[in-house]
Design an enzyme around this catalytic site. Structure first.
Site, PDB file in Angstrom:
ATOM      1  N   LYS A 118     -65.096  35.401  61.089  1.00 45.59           N
ATOM      2  CA  LYS A 118     -64.070  35.352  60.049  1.00 45.59           C
ATOM      3  C   LYS A 118     -64.618  35.916  58.732  1.00 45.59           C
ATOM      4  O   LYS A 118     -65.005  37.052  58.688  1.00 45.59           O
ATOM      5  CB  LYS A 118     -63.561  33.911  59.925  1.00 45.59           C
ATOM      6  N   ARG A 139     -83.085  38.004  73.711  1.00 46.27           N
ATOM      7  CA  ARG A 139     -82.428  36.693  73.846  1.00 46.27           C
ATOM      8  C   ARG A 139     -83.075  35.656  72.910  1.00 46.27           C
ATOM      9  O   ARG A 139     -82.479  34.642  72.586  1.00 46.27           O
ATOM     10  CB  ARG A 139     -82.433  36.232  75.303  1.00 46.27           C
ATOM     11  N   ASP A 172     -67.633  22.218  59.866  1.00 46.05           N
ATOM     12  CA  ASP A 172     -67.146  23.583  60.081  1.00 46.05           C
ATOM     13  C   ASP A 172     -66.608  24.059  58.736  1.00 46.05           C
ATOM     14  O   ASP A 172     -65.574  23.590  58.267  1.00 46.05           O
ATOM     15  CB  ASP A 172     -66.064  23.582  61.170  1.00 46.05           C
ATOM     16  N   TYR A 174     -60.100  23.139  64.345  1.00 50.93           N
ATOM     17  CA  TYR A 174     -59.791  24.352  65.095  1.00 50.93           C
ATOM     18  C   TYR A 174     -59.488  23.957  66.542  1.00 50.93           C
ATOM     19  O   TYR A 174     -60.346  23.390  67.217  1.00 50.93           O
ATOM     20  CB  TYR A 174     -60.968  25.326  65.026  1.00 50.93           C
TER      21      TYR A 174
HETATM   22  C1  LIG Z   1     -62.133  31.027  64.707  1.00 47.82           C
HETATM   23  C2  LIG Z   1     -62.642  29.680  64.393  1.00 47.82           C
HETATM   24  C3  LIG Z   1     -63.569  29.042  65.218  1.00 47.82           C
HETATM   25  C4  LIG Z   1     -64.052  29.671  66.504  1.00 47.82           C
HETATM   26  O1  LIG Z   1     -64.870  30.771  66.247  1.00 47.82           O
HETATM   27  P1  LIG Z   1     -65.026  32.014  67.245  1.00 47.82           P
HETATM   28  O2  LIG Z   1     -65.918  32.933  66.475  1.00 47.82           O
HETATM   29  O3  LIG Z   1     -63.667  32.555  67.536  1.00 47.82           O
HETATM   30  O4  LIG Z   1     -65.675  31.483  68.485  1.00 47.82           O
HETATM   31  C5  LIG Z   1     -64.027  27.793  64.843  1.00 47.82           C
HETATM   32  N1  LIG Z   1     -63.602  27.191  63.707  1.00 47.82           N
HETATM   33  C6  LIG Z   1     -62.723  27.785  62.898  1.00 47.82           C
HETATM   34  C7  LIG Z   1     -62.280  27.070  61.656  1.00 47.82           C
HETATM   35  C8  LIG Z   1     -62.198  29.034  63.198  1.00 47.82           C
HETATM   36  O5  LIG Z   1     -61.299  29.600  62.392  1.00 47.82           O
END
Ligand SMILES: *Cc1c(COP(=O)(O)O)cnc(C)c1O
Length: 390
Positions: A202, A53, A177, A105
């Site tokens: 992603k 952890r 982000d 998002y």
């Molecule tokens: C998918 C996504 C998220 C969330 O991420 P997870 O790995 O699904 O928790 C946040 N921001 C963007 C731009 C995303 O495409």
């Protein structure tokens, strides 16, 4: 390590920080599924790891690589992108103000709208492409500015350097982000951001087989220590196998992202001329409202994500996602396989998106196969419309 300092990010990613196992000569880092690590005769930890952890060998390796790719002092990985995002919010104090771009998002915005009022955080959702709205929201100070660029799924472009300056004047940290851009195309910390966040699910992993998140920071200050402490405290750590897979996916990051970006630009320019396409949303197109800023803050491409608005409203949009044969009708993005989705169906009734919007995640297939697939789906839409009109 000193040798690594001279190397370019492509090289560091391809070689997983020039990994070479001293004992065996293996060029691939080992996977240690162990959750616990034995102590030595003096009862001191034998290596850097004690309990999973807190981290482990694969987690440490992938964090070191991500920090290098983002030009960061440090990086942390999490169990998902949302766990990484939430960790930033949970490092704030009651009474703090968060100024957030409204078109981020949607899953994160939904969580913020629920969480912030319950924990005494003031959430100001604004359109960050409008300077006046930002100035107004920052008047009186703020603790955090959160933005996303290019923003999912409208692919708006936010001027990171300009927002960073305003955020810092107001006493706020700027978190970006950068999931859609990746460190290949955009390095927010160099543009003035304090924290960069990725859904590593992603592009960073890139193969649609790992759920992961990451944060990278300019300074390992007290705020960062709180984020780190909280990750351990709530147990939002990434698993060893996922960290190992993520490190493997990162080896091809630069190739994948550049290829997808080039194909996305090709598709965007060609689809703009299709009679059944009303609008193509892609920062790489010269008529996109954020194109000029994107040219300034992105390098080597505009990403593999684009959205289309098609003729025929809801029925038109749903028709296209049902008739593609190469694009897979699924949510998510950033994998090697191309995906298409009717975004409003995924987001539900509360969605602010138009009925006719389709989001495309461009993979690494042959560009002509992808173009032909979209063209045949759009041509079928023309036929259906013709029939309906008679
Ligand atoms: C998918 C996504 C998220 C969330 O991420 P997870 O790995 O699904 O928790 C946040 N921001 C963007 C731009 C995303 O495409």
């Amino acid at each position: 390590m000193s040798r690594n300092n001279d190397l370019k990010p492509e090289t560091l990613a391809a070689q997983a920080l020039h990994f070479l196992d001293g004992e065996t000569g293996a060029v691939v880092p080992p996977l240690h599924p162990s959750t616990t690590f034995a102590r030595d005769a003096d009862y001191a930890p034998r290596g850097a790891s004690t309990y999973a952890r807190y981290g482990g060998p694969a987690v440490d390796q992938v964090e070191a690589l991500l920090a290098r790719l983002e030009g960061a002092e440090a990086a942390l990985v999490f169990a998902s992108g949302l766990a990484a995002s939430a960790a930033v919010i949970m490092a704030l104090k009651p009474g703090d103000r968060i100024v957030c771009h409204a078109h981020i998002y949607w899953g994160f915005r939904e969580w913020l709208e629920d969480f912030c009022p319950r924990f005494g955080l003031e959430l100001r959702l604004i359109d960050m492409t409008e300077t006046a709205q930002l100035d107004d929201a920052l008047a009186g100070g703020a603790a955090l500015v959160w933005t996303e660029t290019p923003s999912n799924p409208l692919w708006e472009v936010i001027d990171i350097a300009a927002i960073a300056e305003k955020a810092h004047k107001a006493g706020a940290r700027l978190a970006v982000d950068s999931t859609a851009a990746t460190p290949v195309l955009q390095r927010p910390l160099e543009l003035g951001a304090d924290i960069v966040m990725h859904s590593a699910t992603k592009y960073l992993n890139g193969h649609s087989d790992v759920l992961a998140g990451a944060l990278a920071v300019k300074r390992t200050d007290e705020f960062w220590q709180r984020i780190r402490f909280n990750r351990t405290g709530v147990g939002a750590m990434l698993g060893a196998f996922e960290a190992w897979l993520l490190l493997r996916g990162l080896r091809t990051l630069y190739l994948r992202v550049r290829h997808a970006s080039a194909t996305a630009l090709h598709l965007a320019s060609r689809l703009q001329r299709h009679p059944k396409v009303l609008q193509v949303l892609y920062p790489g197109l010269p008529d996109h409202p954020g194109h000029e800023i994107a040219c300034r803050q992105m390098e080597g491409g505009f990403g593999g994500m684009l959205s289309l608005r098609v003729a025929g409203g809801l029925a038109g949009g749903l028709s296209v996602v049902k008739t593609t044969r190469v694009f897979v009708p699924a949510t998510s993005l950033g994998g090697v396989e191309s995906l298409i989705e009717h975004r409003k169906t995924i987001e539900g009734e509360a969605s602010i998106l138009p009925d006719d919007l389709l989001r495309l995640s461009v993979g690494i297939e042959h560009p002509e196969d992808l173009l032909a697939d979209l063209q045949q789906a759009l041509d079928q839409l023309a036929l259906k419309e013709g029939t309906a009109a008679e």
